[in-house]
Motif scaffolding. Structure first.
Motif, short mmCIF file in Angstrom:
data_model
loop_
_atom_site.label_atom_id
_atom_site.label_comp_id
_atom_site.label_asym_id
_atom_site.label_seq_id
_atom_site.Cartn_x
_atom_site.Cartn_y
_atom_site.Cartn_z
N ASP A 86 0.99 -1.18 0.07
CA ASP A 86 0.05 0.07 0.18
C ASP A 86 0.79 1.10 -0.03
O ASP A 86 0.56 2.14 -0.72
CB ASP A 86 -0.97 0.12 1.40
N ASN A 137 0.79 3.82 -2.93
CA ASN A 137 0.31 5.29 -2.61
C ASN A 137 1.17 6.13 -3.15
O ASN A 137 0.95 7.44 -3.34
CB ASN A 137 0.08 5.57 -1.10
N GLN A 189 -8.41 9.23 -1.39
CA GLN A 189 -7.84 9.17 0.44
C GLN A 189 -8.88 8.60 1.20
O GLN A 189 -10.02 8.27 0.80
CB GLN A 189 -8.31 10.84 0.61
N THR A 200 -7.75 2.00 0.84
CA THR A 200 -6.78 1.20 0.73
C THR A 200 -7.08 -0.29 0.24
O THR A 200 -8.37 -0.63 0.39
CB THR A 200 -5.93 0.84 2.16
#
Length: 180
Positions: free
Chosen positions: A159, A163, A170, A173
């Protein structure tokens, strides 16, 4: 509880196994098939991996799932739970050992870009590849809870990388490598 298979050094036969399996499964997707990709650790030269061939199948839409599931069963695949809306999952085990995982995603699904970006990042960045390999080997050595534990402990690393390399909404995940 063990992992689905043991991590081993990269095997140059893995791309050939992908090609062979890709030929076997392609007929089950008919007109909806847009493309297929070798993903996961076996798609990354030099990276140690569980010898499980991961395939991403991109489709225009999920048509006639009953016929597809029947076709996939004839090849030894079991349909797992959907990993998310538009993201279907199949697995194939031989003699109790996982050999293949297939992710079937509708074109435009967020996981397509994520899986391809992660694979490509590992292919081009030797430092990231080595860090990821070290993490996987450490998790395997310390694993007591099986594949779910292994995947859960890899997720934060994946992740964080994604990212940095993909724009993820936002608060959202996801995990690239999921086994059901």
């Amino acid at each position: 509880m063990a992992l689905t298979s043991k991590i081993c050094p990269y095997d140059p036969q893995w791309p050939l196994l992908f090609t062979a399996e890709n030929r076997r499964i392609a007929g089950g997707f008919g007109a909806e098939l847009i493309g297929t990709h070798h993903i996961g650790s076996t798609a990354v030269p030099g990276l140690s991996a569980k010898p499980e061939i991961d395939i991403l199948v991109v489709v225009s839409e999920h048509l006639n799932e009953v016929a597809r599931n029947k076709f996939m069963r004839t090849l030894g695949y079991v349909r797992g739970s959907d990993l998310s809306a538009g993201h279907h999952f199949y697995r194939r085990d031989v003699d109790g050992v996982r050999t293949h995982k297939i992710h079937v995603c509708v074109a435009g699904h967020e996981q397509i870009a994520r899986m391809l970006c992660f694979r490509d990042l590992l292919r081009k960045d030797s430092t990231v590849r080595e860090q990821y390999q070290d993490l996987k080997l450490q998790l395997e050595a310390n694993n007591r809870g099986g594949i779910a534990e292994y995947l859960a402990h890899k997720a934060p690393y994946i992740d964080a990388l994604m990212n940095m390399h993909l724009e993820v909404p936002q608060g959202q995940t996801t995990i690239i490598l999921t086994v059901v």
